[in-house]
Design a protein around this motif. Sequence first.
Motif, PDB file in Angstrom:
ATOM      1  N   ALA A 259       1.015  -1.360   0.098  1.00 40.12           N
ATOM      2  CA  ALA A 259      -0.246   0.220   0.346  1.00 40.12           C
ATOM      3  C   ALA A 259       0.283   1.242   0.454  1.00 40.12           C
ATOM      4  CB  ALA A 259      -0.973  -0.099   1.296  1.00 40.12           C
ATOM      5  N   PHE A 260       2.149   1.403   0.366  1.00 42.42           N
ATOM      6  CA  PHE A 260       2.993   2.147   0.835  1.00 42.42           C
ATOM      7  C   PHE A 260       3.798   2.539  -0.386  1.00 42.42           C
ATOM      8  CE2 PHE A 260       2.810   2.128   5.320  1.00 42.42           C
ATOM      9  CZ  PHE A 260       2.676   3.785   5.700  1.00 42.42           C
ATOM     10  N   LEU A 265       4.438   5.556  -5.827  1.00 39.08           N
ATOM     11  CA  LEU A 265       4.049   6.477  -7.240  1.00 39.08           C
ATOM     12  C   LEU A 265       3.083   7.174  -6.481  1.00 39.08           C
ATOM     13  CD1 LEU A 265       3.900   1.383  -8.211  1.00 39.08           C
ATOM     14  CD2 LEU A 265       5.875   4.088  -8.479  1.00 39.08           C
ATOM     15  N   PHE A 266       1.640   7.095  -6.934  1.00 38.25           N
ATOM     16  CA  PHE A 266       1.038   7.913  -6.851  1.00 38.25           C
ATOM     17  C   PHE A 266       1.703   9.247  -6.691  1.00 38.25           C
ATOM     18  CE2 PHE A 266      -2.027  10.986  -5.641  1.00 38.25           C
ATOM     19  CZ  PHE A 266      -3.255  11.213  -6.555  1.00 38.25           C
ATOM     20  N   LEU A 267       2.438   9.530  -5.547  1.00 38.02           N
ATOM     21  CA  LEU A 267       2.937  11.236  -5.313  1.00 38.02           C
ATOM     22  C   LEU A 267       3.576  11.855  -6.175  1.00 38.02           C
ATOM     23  CD1 LEU A 267       4.004  10.646  -1.461  1.00 38.02           C
ATOM     24  CD2 LEU A 267       1.534  12.013  -2.403  1.00 38.02           C
ATOM     25  N   LYS A 268       5.155  10.817  -7.146  1.00 40.75           N
ATOM     26  CA  LYS A 268       5.820  10.362  -8.172  1.00 40.75           C
ATOM     27  C   LYS A 268       5.214  10.697  -9.190  1.00 40.75           C
ATOM     28  CE  LYS A 268       9.988   7.838 -10.402  1.00 40.75           C
ATOM     29  NZ  LYS A 268      10.899   9.000  -9.974  1.00 40.75           N
ATOM     30  N   VAL A 286      10.541  -2.774  -1.144  1.00 39.87           N
ATOM     31  CA  VAL A 286      10.142  -4.531  -1.625  1.00 39.87           C
ATOM     32  C   VAL A 286      10.973  -5.254  -0.413  1.00 39.87           C
ATOM     33  CG1 VAL A 286      10.873  -5.361  -3.172  1.00 39.87           C
ATOM     34  CG2 VAL A 286       9.498  -3.149  -3.735  1.00 39.87           C
ATOM     35  N   ILE A 287      12.182  -4.857  -0.699  1.00 40.73           N
ATOM     36  CA  ILE A 287      13.055  -5.722  -0.012  1.00 40.73           C
ATOM     37  C   ILE A 287      12.760  -5.833   1.125  1.00 40.73           C
ATOM     38  CG2 ILE A 287      15.407  -5.888   0.630  1.00 40.73           C
ATOM     39  CD1 ILE A 287      16.819  -3.542  -1.567  1.00 40.73           C
ATOM     40  N   LEU A 288      12.672  -5.501   2.391  1.00 40.17           N
ATOM     41  CA  LEU A 288      12.367  -5.514   3.744  1.00 40.17           C
ATOM     42  C   LEU A 288      11.510  -6.393   4.054  1.00 40.17           C
ATOM     43  CD1 LEU A 288      12.424  -2.245   5.327  1.00 40.17           C
ATOM     44  CD2 LEU A 288      14.130  -4.279   5.503  1.00 40.17           C
TER      45      LEU A 288
END
Length: 329
Positions: A259-260, A265-268, A286-288
């Motif tokens: 979700a984050f 991506l939306f902010l970008k 993604v890595i975590l």
Amino acid sequence: MAIPLGGMASFTSPMSENFVIVIPQFNDWEALNLLIQKINQDLAPPILSNTTLLIVDDCSSKDQQSPFPKFQGKEIKLLRLFRNLGHQKSIAIGLSYVAENIPCDKVVVMDADGEDNPADINLLAAKSMEEPGKIIFAERKKRNENFVFRFFYIIYKYAFKLLTGKAITFGNFSLVPQRRLKNLVRVSEIWNNYPGGIIRSRIPYDSVPTDRAKRLAGNSQMNFVSLILHGLSAISVMVDTTAVRILIFSIMMSGLAVAFIFIILFLKVIGNATPGWASTLGSTLVILMLQSFMISLFLVFMVLQYRSQQHFIPAIHYRDFVDTVDTIH
């Protein structure tokens, strides 16, 4: 002498029942002697006259300085171990020895330091008469330890509830009816943690509210490290449930991470993200997320593999640790 498979005959009154009190101890000889005196004073006479004490000496490094006081029950048996195994394993060995060698109707487990009040055995016996098919625990209403110990004990109880889904509000002080004893000594988990093993075994149990008494002599051997080990051992007996709950938590956190990532991506896309910030934070999440999921999944598979292995059965293997058994009249 082994107890017959059918068990002992039913009784309608604790006055006619045979009791065994299992008391594990390590270097607590002075407190143990005072405890025996309190048992003589506080235990109801009909129960006391039919009671045998089984002292499990966990390979004490200190010699007994004075003999046991005169016990007004049947007799005292002193079971010595070849090596120090710890409190929980000593309890498992004591129960296994009773199941095989001492015919009885009820077994009481209590500590040697006196913090388990002998007078409460009368309450456990009365509750057992109401619910004869259940193990009865002494549930603590009030504790006498310092604030730090009580604080971390509360954390332990909440952590146990969170990781296992079960509540634990009691310790070792309990009464086990003979019909449940033969089941209990074949529960491998009591080798790690006695109350946790009973919860895991699904043997029915209940509790009675009691106040914790004060230590009779000497200093407590339960420190901060011991408390952590005790808590981890209790959780470990339900490690399969714990592993699955951790996996579910990891999946939930992964969903939150996804979700984050969509928010980033939306902010970008709308141009509100600092250059490089979105990609760095997104890749880190993604890595975590992948690491957390893979570690949790690996833990679940390890636990499932462990369940297929042959486990330690106290009733079968306890003899390997018993050195001598002395009878003291």
